[in-house]
Design a protein around this motif. Structure first.
Motif, PDB file in Angstrom:
ATOM      1  N   TYR A 124      -0.155   4.616  11.252  1.00  0.00           N
ATOM      2  CA  TYR A 124      -0.724   3.272  11.281  1.00  0.00           C
ATOM      3  C   TYR A 124      -1.581   3.015  10.046  1.00  0.00           C
ATOM      4  CZ  TYR A 124      -2.702  -0.779  13.842  1.00  0.00           C
ATOM      5  OH  TYR A 124      -3.066  -2.023  14.263  1.00  0.00           O
ATOM      6  N   PHE A 125      -2.466   3.955   9.737  1.00  0.00           N
ATOM      7  CA  PHE A 125      -3.387   3.718   8.634  1.00  0.00           C
ATOM      8  C   PHE A 125      -2.800   4.080   7.277  1.00  0.00           C
ATOM      9  CE2 PHE A 125      -6.348   2.837  11.905  1.00  0.00           C
ATOM     10  CZ  PHE A 125      -7.247   1.953  11.310  1.00  0.00           C
ATOM     11  N   ILE A 126      -1.810   4.937   7.229  1.00  0.00           N
ATOM     12  CA  ILE A 126      -1.071   5.095   5.973  1.00  0.00           C
ATOM     13  C   ILE A 126      -0.385   3.777   5.641  1.00  0.00           C
ATOM     14  CG2 ILE A 126       0.966   6.165   4.936  1.00  0.00           C
ATOM     15  CD1 ILE A 126       0.147   8.778   6.280  1.00  0.00           C
ATOM     16  N   GLY A 127       0.155   3.132   6.666  1.00  0.00           N
ATOM     17  CA  GLY A 127       0.742   1.809   6.464  1.00  0.00           C
ATOM     18  C   GLY A 127      -0.298   0.815   5.980  1.00  0.00           C
ATOM     19  N   GLY A 128      -1.486   0.829   6.604  1.00  0.00           N
ATOM     20  CA  GLY A 128      -2.542  -0.089   6.191  1.00  0.00           C
ATOM     21  C   GLY A 128      -2.981   0.145   4.758  1.00  0.00           C
ATOM     22  N   ALA A 129      -3.150   1.408   4.379  1.00  0.00           N
ATOM     23  CA  ALA A 129      -3.560   1.729   3.010  1.00  0.00           C
ATOM     24  C   ALA A 129      -2.488   1.318   2.008  1.00  0.00           C
ATOM     25  CB  ALA A 129      -3.843   3.223   2.889  1.00  0.00           C
ATOM     26  N   THR A 130      -1.224   1.550   2.363  1.00  0.00           N
ATOM     27  CA  THR A 130      -0.131   1.167   1.471  1.00  0.00           C
ATOM     28  C   THR A 130      -0.077  -0.346   1.301  1.00  0.00           C
ATOM     29  OG1 THR A 130       1.142   3.105   2.176  1.00  0.00           O
ATOM     30  CG2 THR A 130       2.357   1.323   1.093  1.00  0.00           C
ATOM     31  N   GLY A 131      -0.187  -1.067   2.406  1.00  0.00           N
ATOM     32  CA  GLY A 131      -0.172  -2.521   2.332  1.00  0.00           C
ATOM     33  C   GLY A 131      -1.332  -3.063   1.523  1.00  0.00           C
ATOM     34  N   THR A 132      -2.513  -2.460   1.682  1.00  0.00           N
ATOM     35  CA  THR A 132      -3.683  -2.880   0.924  1.00  0.00           C
ATOM     36  C   THR A 132      -3.473  -2.655  -0.572  1.00  0.00           C
ATOM     37  OG1 THR A 132      -5.176  -2.420   2.773  1.00  0.00           O
ATOM     38  CG2 THR A 132      -6.151  -2.448   0.570  1.00  0.00           C
ATOM     39  N   PHE A 133      -2.959  -1.475  -0.931  1.00  0.00           N
ATOM     40  CA  PHE A 133      -2.741  -1.157  -2.342  1.00  0.00           C
ATOM     41  C   PHE A 133      -1.683  -2.069  -2.960  1.00  0.00           C
ATOM     42  CE2 PHE A 133      -0.197   1.097  -5.527  1.00  0.00           C
ATOM     43  CZ  PHE A 133      -1.164   1.318  -6.495  1.00  0.00           C
ATOM     44  N   VAL A 134      -0.542  -2.188  -2.297  1.00  0.00           N
ATOM     45  CA  VAL A 134       0.555  -2.987  -2.848  1.00  0.00           C
ATOM     46  C   VAL A 134       0.145  -4.451  -2.971  1.00  0.00           C
ATOM     47  CG1 VAL A 134       2.923  -3.780  -2.454  1.00  0.00           C
ATOM     48  CG2 VAL A 134       2.320  -1.395  -2.025  1.00  0.00           C
ATOM     49  N   ALA A 135      -0.573  -4.958  -1.960  1.00  0.00           N
ATOM     50  CA  ALA A 135      -1.004  -6.355  -2.008  1.00  0.00           C
ATOM     51  C   ALA A 135      -2.000  -6.588  -3.146  1.00  0.00           C
ATOM     52  CB  ALA A 135      -1.636  -6.757  -0.673  1.00  0.00           C
ATOM     53  N   GLY A 136      -2.877  -5.608  -3.406  1.00  0.00           N
ATOM     54  CA  GLY A 136      -3.807  -5.736  -4.523  1.00  0.00           C
ATOM     55  C   GLY A 136      -3.083  -5.844  -5.855  1.00  0.00           C
ATOM     56  N   GLN A 137      -2.041  -5.034  -6.008  1.00  0.00           N
ATOM     57  CA  GLN A 137      -1.248  -5.109  -7.240  1.00  0.00           C
ATOM     58  C   GLN A 137      -0.427  -6.402  -7.294  1.00  0.00           C
ATOM     59  OE1 GLN A 137      -1.889  -2.724  -9.541  1.00  0.00           O
ATOM     60  NE2 GLN A 137      -3.313  -2.050  -7.938  1.00  0.00           N
ATOM     61  N   ALA A 138       0.109  -6.809  -6.154  1.00  0.00           N
ATOM     62  CA  ALA A 138       0.890  -8.046  -6.104  1.00  0.00           C
ATOM     63  C   ALA A 138       0.022  -9.241  -6.451  1.00  0.00           C
ATOM     64  CB  ALA A 138       1.512  -8.219  -4.712  1.00  0.00           C
ATOM     65  N   TRP A 139      -1.230  -9.235  -5.974  1.00  0.00           N
ATOM     66  CA  TRP A 139      -2.150 -10.324  -6.329  1.00  0.00           C
ATOM     67  C   TRP A 139      -2.403 -10.342  -7.833  1.00  0.00           C
ATOM     68  CZ3 TRP A 139      -4.387 -14.605  -4.467  1.00  0.00           C
ATOM     69  CH2 TRP A 139      -5.431 -15.154  -5.220  1.00  0.00           C
ATOM     70  N   HIS A 140      -2.601  -9.174  -8.402  1.00  0.00           N
ATOM     71  CA  HIS A 140      -2.879  -9.075  -9.834  1.00  0.00           C
ATOM     72  C   HIS A 140      -1.715  -9.624 -10.661  1.00  0.00           C
ATOM     73  CE1 HIS A 140      -4.569  -7.486 -13.544  1.00  0.00           C
ATOM     74  NE2 HIS A 140      -3.441  -6.847 -13.779  1.00  0.00           N
ATOM     75  N   LEU A 141      -0.483  -9.413 -10.196  1.00  0.00           N
ATOM     76  CA  LEU A 141       0.694  -9.822 -10.960  1.00  0.00           C
ATOM     77  C   LEU A 141       1.174 -11.232 -10.624  1.00  0.00           C
ATOM     78  CD1 LEU A 141       2.711  -6.476 -10.728  1.00  0.00           C
ATOM     79  CD2 LEU A 141       1.493  -7.359 -12.731  1.00  0.00           C
ATOM     80  N   TRP A 142       1.176 -11.568  -9.339  1.00  0.00           N
ATOM     81  CA  TRP A 142       1.802 -12.833  -8.912  1.00  0.00           C
ATOM     82  C   TRP A 142       0.924 -13.688  -8.001  1.00  0.00           C
ATOM     83  CZ3 TRP A 142       4.868  -8.225  -7.839  1.00  0.00           C
ATOM     84  CH2 TRP A 142       5.760  -7.914  -8.869  1.00  0.00           C
ATOM     85  N   LYS A 143      -0.337 -13.316  -7.845  1.00  0.00           N
ATOM     86  CA  LYS A 143      -1.276 -14.075  -7.004  1.00  0.00           C
ATOM     87  C   LYS A 143      -0.761 -14.161  -5.557  1.00  0.00           C
ATOM     88  CE  LYS A 143      -4.258 -14.745 -10.263  1.00  0.00           C
ATOM     89  NZ  LYS A 143      -5.608 -14.166 -10.237  1.00  0.00           N
ATOM     90  N   TRP A 144      -1.011 -15.284  -4.898  1.00  0.00           N
ATOM     91  CA  TRP A 144      -0.733 -15.391  -3.465  1.00  0.00           C
ATOM     92  C   TRP A 144       0.752 -15.284  -3.137  1.00  0.00           C
ATOM     93  CZ3 TRP A 144      -3.197 -14.354   0.632  1.00  0.00           C
ATOM     94  CH2 TRP A 144      -2.834 -14.863   1.888  1.00  0.00           C
ATOM     95  N   ASP A 145       1.610 -15.800  -4.006  1.00  0.00           N
ATOM     96  CA  ASP A 145       3.055 -15.690  -3.748  1.00  0.00           C
ATOM     97  C   ASP A 145       3.486 -14.228  -3.643  1.00  0.00           C
ATOM     98  OD1 ASP A 145       3.363 -18.413  -3.722  1.00  0.00           O
ATOM     99  OD2 ASP A 145       4.020 -18.558  -5.812  1.00  0.00           O
ATOM    100  N   GLY A 146       2.897 -13.365  -4.480  1.00  0.00           N
ATOM    101  CA  GLY A 146       3.219 -11.948  -4.414  1.00  0.00           C
ATOM    102  C   GLY A 146       2.762 -11.312  -3.118  1.00  0.00           C
ATOM    103  N   VAL A 147       1.578 -11.693  -2.656  1.00  0.00           N
ATOM    104  CA  VAL A 147       1.053 -11.163  -1.398  1.00  0.00           C
ATOM    105  C   VAL A 147       1.926 -11.597  -0.234  1.00  0.00           C
ATOM    106  CG1 VAL A 147      -0.914 -11.181   0.181  1.00  0.00           C
ATOM    107  CG2 VAL A 147      -1.307 -11.115  -2.291  1.00  0.00           C
ATOM    108  N   VAL A 148       2.318 -12.860  -0.216  1.00  0.00           N
ATOM    109  CA  VAL A 148       3.190 -13.360   0.854  1.00  0.00           C
ATOM    110  C   VAL A 148       4.524 -12.620   0.844  1.00  0.00           C
ATOM    111  CG1 VAL A 148       4.493 -15.373   1.677  1.00  0.00           C
ATOM    112  CG2 VAL A 148       2.102 -15.623   0.975  1.00  0.00           C
ATOM    113  N   GLY A 149       5.052 -12.336  -0.353  1.00  0.00           N
ATOM    114  CA  GLY A 149       6.294 -11.566  -0.446  1.00  0.00           C
ATOM    115  C   GLY A 149       6.157 -10.198   0.195  1.00  0.00           C
ATOM    116  N   VAL A 150       5.026  -9.530  -0.054  1.00  0.00           N
ATOM    117  CA  VAL A 150       4.769  -8.226   0.566  1.00  0.00           C
ATOM    118  C   VAL A 150       4.730  -8.372   2.083  1.00  0.00           C
ATOM    119  CG1 VAL A 150       3.077  -6.375   0.838  1.00  0.00           C
ATOM    120  CG2 VAL A 150       3.540  -7.304  -1.439  1.00  0.00           C
TER     121      VAL A 150
END
Length: 398
Positions: A350-376
């Motif tokens: 559960y929390f490996i999933g949470g940590a992965t989602g948090t990390f990927v979303a942070g990078q997605a925000w940096h690259l593509w802002k909210w659209d990237g987060v929604v894609g994740v």
């Protein structure tokens, strides 16, 4: 290694015990989430990027997963109350370390330790299942999980307000004080639960592998939980960044206030627990995972809509919480003498999933802002539903 048959469970679950565990779960798990509405202020304080500041939240999640893996199985091996009270001392140290961190690197270490030690709610959940009657198990789990999710969501509201008016460090000092008060309450009121496991710690840990290999329901629940929580972490980590931008131009207090909206999902948890005692689990989880997917579709159209974000939060939190309770009801019915270890496998995923989602979303925000987060979010919620439908088709989850 030997898993003996459960004997007389000793103390029975009372309303006072149940509500103490629910409140304790919320107050302890909150330590993991105080930092999320404060990431913008932490970034400003240490003059770092938003992506680097998000590593604070990631490391907290990683620490929690490590604590689940190495601490929670001990609940099957040692006296539960003694384990809980000892762990509180380490929580207090970690919070004070975060409050006084002179740089981002020290804060990252402290954040990992906060996650590592704040695993007590995952001792309370199997404890409630152990002490409750079988016909009331879902209700008991739902009540404790209500406290846990309210703690997660309201922690953001509290830390957002405290951070806005008193600075981000003040929140960790306040949390340390709360832990002292809670420790005293648990010392006086929490019942003791004696272990049923007979064997060494090494054998205890090796048995985790046995349950992963032999229990397909455990594997499926773990994947569902991990993917669902990945979407949850992705949203809550990046929400503060979205709200700081036009047209919202909001501070950490507004980002934290969204926790109160999501708390509706937590308040419904005890109801969901009752339903899970009676309803086919596969059908229930199909409905709740679909809610998470719909939530991300709503978020996709809500980059400039406060109302859309509110609707999405309600759907996301209720869907995740309901799925989580159904998952735990399924796994706790498998091997009563090994509930802490089963919960370990599930919650680490559960929390490996949470940590992965948090990390990927942070990078997605940096690259593509909210659209990237929604894609994740769309990817992980879609996978959650798909894997559930495919994986549960040959299993009985009644």
């Amino acid at each position: 290694m030997q898993d003996v048959k459960l004997k007389d469970p000793g103390p029975q679950l009372t309303k006072a015990n149940l509500w103490l565990m629910a409140a304790g779960s919320g107050l302890v798990v909150a330590n993991n989430y105080y930092n999320q509405p404060l990431l913008g202020k932490i970034a400003d304080s240490f003059h770092i990027s938003e992506a680097k500041a998000s590593s604070v939240a990631v490391l907290t999640q990683v620490g929690y997963a490590v604590g689940l893996l190495f601490i929670i199985p001990l609940g099957d091996m040692v006296r539960r109350k003694r384990l809980i009270l000892t762990d509180f001392v380490l929580i207090l140290f970690s919070l004070l370390m975060a409050a006084m961190a002179p740089n981002i690197h020290m804060l990252m270490v402290a954040s990992f330790l906060i996650g590592l030690t704040s695993v007590i709610p995952q001792l309370f959940v199997p404890m409630a299942a152990h002490l409750s009657k079988p016909e009331d198990r879902g209700k008991a789990i739902g009540t404790v999980m209500s406290g846990l999710l309210i703690g997660i969501l309201c922690s953001r509201t509290l830390s957002g307000i405290v951070g806005e008016y008193f600075g981000w460090r003040a929140m960790f000092f306040i949390a340390a004080g709360v832990m002292v008060v809670l420790w005293i309450a648990l010392l006086w009121l929490l019942p003791e639960v004696y272990p049923d496991y007979k064997g060494s710690y090494k054998e205890l840990m090796m048995s985790l592998v046995k349950y992963i290999k032999t229990e397909p329901s455990l594997r499926l629940a773990s994947v569902r939980g991990g993917l669902g929580f990945a979407g949850f972490g992705a949203f809550w980590t990046t929400l503060v960044f979205l709200l700081q931008e036009p047209p919202f131009n909001a501070g950490s207090d507004v980002a934290g206030a969204f926790g109160l909206i999501g708390a509706g999902g937590a308040l419904a948890a005890s109801v969901v627990g009752r339903i899970s005692d009676r309803m086919n689990k596969r059908r229930l989880i199909t409905i709740t995972t679909s809610m998470m997917l719909v939530a991300w579709i709503v978020f996709g159209f809500s980059a400039q809509s406060m109302a859309g974000l509110i609707v999405g939060v309600i759907l996301l939190d209720l869907g995740l919480q309901s799925t989580h309770i159904a998952n735990q009801t399924i796994i706790f019915a498998l091997h009563p003498a090994a509930r802490n270890r089963l919960n370990t496998v599930y919650m680490v995923s559960y929390f490996i999933g949470g940590a992965t989602g948090t990390f990927v979303a942070g990078q997605a925000w940096h690259l593509w802002k909210w659209d990237g987060v929604v894609g994740v979010g769309l990817v992980v919620s879609g996978l959650t539903l798909l894997i559930h439908l495919l994986g549960s088709s040959d299993q009985v989850e009644s």
